[in-house]
Design an enzyme around this catalytic site. Structure first.
Site, PDB file in Angstrom:
ATOM      1  N   ARG A   1       2.670   0.438  -5.442  1.00 52.73           N
ATOM      2  CA  ARG A   1       2.613  -0.275  -4.160  1.00 52.73           C
ATOM      3  C   ARG A   1       1.317  -1.065  -3.996  1.00 52.73           C
ATOM      4  NH1 ARG A   1       6.700   1.988  -1.002  1.00 52.73           N
ATOM      5  NH2 ARG A   1       5.913   0.972   0.831  1.00 52.73           N
TER       6      ARG A   1
ATOM      7  N   HIS B   1      13.883 -36.243 -15.644  1.00 55.95           N
ATOM      8  CA  HIS B   1      13.677 -36.749 -14.273  1.00 55.95           C
ATOM      9  C   HIS B   1      12.259 -36.490 -13.779  1.00 55.95           C
ATOM     10  CE1 HIS B   1      17.869 -37.742 -14.041  1.00 55.95           C
ATOM     11  NE2 HIS B   1      18.165 -36.530 -14.479  1.00 55.95           N
TER      12      HIS B   1
ATOM     13  N   TRP C   1      -2.955  -2.615  -1.419  1.00 61.02           N
ATOM     14  CA  TRP C   1      -2.718  -3.993  -1.847  1.00 61.02           C
ATOM     15  C   TRP C   1      -3.253  -4.839  -0.703  1.00 61.02           C
ATOM     16  CZ3 TRP C   1       0.240  -8.290  -0.261  1.00 61.02           C
ATOM     17  CH2 TRP C   1       0.354  -9.312  -1.219  1.00 61.02           C
TER      18      TRP C   1
ATOM     19  N   LYS D   1       7.804 -14.330 -15.921  1.00 60.72           N
ATOM     20  CA  LYS D   1       7.297 -13.200 -16.704  1.00 60.72           C
ATOM     21  C   LYS D   1       5.975 -13.580 -17.360  1.00 60.72           C
ATOM     22  CE  LYS D   1       9.061 -10.667 -15.686  1.00 60.72           C
ATOM     23  NZ  LYS D   1      10.025 -10.065 -14.784  1.00 60.72           N
TER      24      LYS D   1
ATOM     25  N   ASN E   1      -0.024   1.242   5.902  1.00 63.97           N
ATOM     26  CA  ASN E   1       0.704   0.337   5.010  1.00 63.97           C
ATOM     27  C   ASN E   1       1.402  -0.676   5.904  1.00 63.97           C
ATOM     28  OD1 ASN E   1       2.557  -0.850   3.204  1.00 63.97           O
ATOM     29  ND2 ASN E   1       4.023   0.819   3.532  1.00 63.97           N
ATOM     30  N   GLY E   2       1.212  -1.970   5.626  1.00 64.35           N
ATOM     31  CA  GLY E   2       1.890  -2.988   6.428  1.00 64.35           C
ATOM     32  C   GLY E   2       0.898  -3.994   6.971  1.00 64.35           C
TER      33      GLY E   2
ATOM     34  N   LYS F   1       3.980  -3.532  -7.456  1.00 61.97           N
ATOM     35  CA  LYS F   1       5.376  -3.376  -7.868  1.00 61.97           C
ATOM     36  C   LYS F   1       6.321  -3.545  -6.687  1.00 61.97           C
ATOM     37  CE  LYS F   1       8.578  -2.274 -10.826  1.00 61.97           C
ATOM     38  NZ  LYS F   1       8.946  -3.428 -11.661  1.00 61.97           N
TER      39      LYS F   1
ATOM     40  N   GLU G   1      13.064 -17.120 -15.136  1.00 59.90           N
ATOM     41  CA  GLU G   1      12.591 -15.747 -15.293  1.00 59.90           C
ATOM     42  C   GLU G   1      11.549 -15.664 -16.420  1.00 59.90           C
ATOM     43  OE1 GLU G   1      12.308 -13.044 -13.996  1.00 59.90           O
ATOM     44  OE2 GLU G   1      12.328 -11.430 -15.464  1.00 59.90           O
TER      45      GLU G   1
ATOM     46  N   GLU H   1       3.048 -14.102 -14.713  1.00 58.38           N
ATOM     47  CA  GLU H   1       2.539 -12.935 -13.964  1.00 58.38           C
ATOM     48  C   GLU H   1       1.743 -11.975 -14.838  1.00 58.38           C
ATOM     49  OE1 GLU H   1       5.436 -10.310 -12.128  1.00 58.38           O
ATOM     50  OE2 GLU H   1       6.862 -10.729 -13.707  1.00 58.38           O
TER      51      GLU H   1
ATOM     52  N   CYS I   1       0.841  -1.197   0.000  1.00 62.66           N
ATOM     53  CA  CYS I   1       0.000   0.000   0.000  1.00 62.66           C
ATOM     54  C   CYS I   1       0.879   1.251   0.000  1.00 62.66           C
ATOM     55  CB  CYS I   1      -0.920   0.074   1.205  1.00 62.66           C
ATOM     56  SG  CYS I   1      -1.817  -1.445   1.546  1.00 62.66           S
TER      57      CYS I   1
HETATM   58  C1  F6R Z   1       8.602  -9.948 -11.342  1.00 56.66           C
HETATM   59  C2  F6R Z   1       8.949  -8.979 -10.336  1.00 56.66           C
HETATM   60  C3  F6R Z   1       9.136  -9.440  -8.938  1.00 56.66           C
HETATM   61  C4  F6R Z   1      10.242  -8.645  -8.251  1.00 56.66           C
HETATM   62  C5  F6R Z   1      10.312  -9.006  -6.764  1.00 56.66           C
HETATM   63  C6  F6R Z   1      11.428  -8.270  -6.062  1.00 56.66           C
HETATM   64  O1  F6R Z   1       8.518  -9.369 -12.608  1.00 56.66           O
HETATM   65  O2  F6R Z   1       9.068  -7.805 -10.610  1.00 56.66           O
HETATM   66  O3  F6R Z   1       9.374 -10.808  -8.866  1.00 56.66           O
HETATM   67  O4  F6R Z   1      11.449  -8.927  -8.885  1.00 56.66           O
HETATM   68  O5  F6R Z   1       9.102  -8.690  -6.152  1.00 56.66           O
HETATM   69  O6  F6R Z   1      11.253  -6.895  -6.119  1.00 56.66           O
HETATM   70  P1  F6R Z   1      12.455  -5.919  -5.829  1.00 56.66           P
HETATM   71  O7  F6R Z   1      13.444  -6.112  -6.928  1.00 56.66           O
HETATM   72  O8  F6R Z   1      11.852  -4.549  -5.841  1.00 56.66           O
HETATM   73  O9  F6R Z   1      13.018  -6.299  -4.503  1.00 56.66           O
END
Ligand code: F6R
Length: 607
Positions: free
Chosen positions: A27, A502, A74, A483, A98-99, A602, A479, A486, A2
């Protein structure tokens, strides 16, 4: 997580609060709300979903008031409904949070037993009741907050207003960030300096356990023991302009395209091309004494760590462990002397990584951080900051931060190798040359965008997708799968190509596309054998390789994507581009919200 913001202004604040929330949407974006104290009343407007829903409501119905707080959510406790949206009003008190209040259940039971009623399922409302109860018993706002803070366990940043005092916002933080902004006849609170950038550049970062009485005429800050303290005011230097998408349809697309430039910017601060050397910022410890590296990060950043393990062990012969941050502390890691603790984070605020960093520091470990936001908590707390220069990353799916982190990781690996006496000058010069080739190679990779878009429709129809790679391209496969899942919501998994036999090969049939990341080089033939095992079982392969690799093994693939020929060290940086573009185009083909996918945020500031 948040985002929170508060303004004690000299005119109506609702619009400016929403502008601040726009900068905090990274956030969370489950709901948003604004409250003001005006004419002896608390006024409030809240809306489910994205911030635009709240902005629309406020456009229809003006919210007056020169003092206000606002929130973008969030969801942690309670569904993302309007009832659970902040701000929460309890009697004469209104607050945003927030938290997570970890002991909210016993506190709520205590309040319920007194006959108090709740209008939401949030943990935040419990805090509001506790403060309101103190006020009802005759406490001043200051005394009420002071009495309640020690009762809260968990992580929080709070902004609290009182109907009785439109010239006061009380802020408090523990485990979640909160800054004070100093204006002209106005003062502010916010989750970060970015939210306050259009209002002021003069920022004080509250320390753990701090709380603050913010008034127009001045701000008093207290530490966790209620002693008055001064926190230095710094100039944030963050631009007030909102970042836009330029000519791109989504931030993610823009950020994928920015990579050649931002990776070049990042590399330029680590490469001394004239001297053919790699250099790190000045540090107070001797890299040569490092005997072990413990890397901790989350999600995409953790895959940078996993690629770094290959690089550091191959180049410097120093053993590396990589942990996802949420597991790190709880497995009670053995952190011996001469361990370098390395955190990797775009935001520098991810709660799990921050907690891991603090754990390492508490164990006496020297720490370094590859971090994109230079004003973040992690950037301020690590012993050695290794900045990435990706610029603000807005799309929730990390792209340019990932490749910039890899660029710094490559520089760190080379430095460590040199410090350990394992990198000859000629070899270092070769590495520098390969790294300087990355931006051009990324541009070449981007030139295949249209082809990748063309194949996205086939993948968009799949229910499951597998990604395979070997060596440092195995974490890249992880990765790629992350990607895709998500942003397109398609189930995807990454595997070490040799691991298929395996177990996972049982998943293969003609409906499962398999993306194979296989630059030509020492691991190519083995990866191709694994790919052929998949093809023999009807699997539909998309092979990403260079011209040599495609000539050798491209036949029979559903599709191929040609990459420039690059040194294996830099392959993950370059091959990241098609992997990102594929996920992007599949998500666009599916019509999902690419920049703000469901259930995500994010910056993940809760554990
Ligand atoms: C995926 C993504 C997340 C972040 C993870 C860590 O696309 O963005 O998996 O990599 O939440 O976030 P940071 O780098 O801000 O610690």
């Amino acid at each position: 997580m948040c985002g929170i913001i508060g303004i004690l202004g000299t005119d109506d604040v609702a619009e400016r609060l929403v502008e601040g929330l726009r900068r905090l949407e990274y956030r969370g974006y489950d709901s948003a709300g604004v409250a003001t104290v005006h004419d002896g009343r608390i006024e409030r407007q809240r809306a489910e979903g994205k911030l635009n829903n709240l902005a629309r409501k406020l456009g229809q119905e003006h919210l007056p008031g020169h003092s206000g707080i606002a929130h973008t959510r969030w969801a942690t406790h309670g569904a993302p409904t309007e009832d659970n949206a902040h701000p929460h009003i309890i009697g004469d008190v209104v607050l945003v949070h927030n938290g997570i209040i970890e002991n909210f259940k016993p506190l709520r039971d205590e309040l319920l037993a007194e006959g108090r009623t709740f209008n939401s399922q949030t943990d935040t409302e419990v805090v509001g009741h506790l403060v309101a109860r103190e006020v009802e018993r005759g406490a001043s706002p200051e005394a009420a907050v002071k009495a309640v803070l020690p009762r809260l366990h968990g992580a929080f940043a709070l902004a609290i207003m009182f109907k009785s005092d439109p010239d006061l916002i009380i802020g408090a933080r523990l485990g979640a960030p909160l800054v004070v902004g100093y204006g002209e006849g106005e003062n502010y609170l916010g989750s970060d300096a970015i939210a306050l950038a259009p209002l002021t550049q003069r920022i004080a970062y509250l320390d753990e356990g701090d709380w603050a009485m913010v008034r127009r005429a001045g701000v008093q800050i207290f530490d966790k023991d209620n002693n008055p303290v001064e926190r230095p005011i710094t100039l944030s230097g963050i631009t007030g302009a909102l970042i836009d998408k330029g000519n791109h349809r989504h931030f993610m697309q823009k950020e994928i395209y920015e990579q050649p430039v931002v990776v070049a910017q990042t590399l330029s601060s680590y490469l001394r091309t004239l001297e053919a050397r790699v250099a790190l910022p000045d540090m107070e410890f001797d890299l040569g004494s490092v005997e072990r590296v413990a890397i901790v990060a989350c999600g995409t950043a953790s895959y940078v760590g996993a690629i770094g393990k290959y690089w550091i062990e191959q180049l410097a012969r120093v053993p590396v462990e990589v942990d996802v941050a949420s597991e790190f502390r709880y497995r009670e890691p053995v952190l011996g002397p001469n361990t370098l603790g390395l955190v990797i984070s775009q935001s520098g605020e991810t709660a799990d990584t921050l907690a891991a960093l603090r754990h390492m520091k508490a164990c006496g470990v020297t720490t370094a951080g590859i971090i994109n936001v230079p004003t973040s908590s992690m950037a301020r707390e690590v012993d050695l900051l290794l900045p990435t220069h990706a610029g603000p990353e807005i799309g929730v799916a990390s792209t340019k931060a990932f490749t910039c982190q890899l660029a710094v990781m490559a520089a760190l690996s080379a430095n460590l190798a040199r410090a350990k006496g394992r990198l000859e000058a000629a070899e270092e010069a070769r590495l520098v040359r390969h790294l300087t080739e990355v931006p051009a190679a990324m541009n070449a990779a981007l030139s295949h965008d249209a082809e990748i878009e063309g194949m996205a429709h086939t993948i968009a129809g799949a229910r499951d997708v597998l990604y395979l790679g070997r060596g440092p391209d195995y974490p890249l496969a992880l990765e790629g799968a992350l990607k895709l899942k998500e942003i397109s919501y398609i189930h995807a998994e990454g595997y070490a190509a040799g691991e298929m036999k395996h177990g996972p090969i049982a998943l293969i049939d003609e409906s499962v596309p398999v993306i194979v990341i296989a630059p030509s080089g020492p691991l190519f033939e083995k990866t191709v054998s694994n790919m052929q095992e998949v093809q023999a079982r009807g699997g539909k392969v998309v092979l990403i390789s260079d011209a040599e690799g495609l000539a050798q093994a491209g036949e029979g693939a559903l599709a191929t994507i040609e990459m420039p020929k690059v040194h294996p060290l830099i392959a993950p940086l370059v091959y990241a581009v098609p992997v990102q573009l594929l996920a992007y185009h599949v998500a666009v083909a599916k019509g999902t919200d690419v920049d703000q996918p469901r259930n995500l945020a994010k910056s993940v500031t809760v554990e």
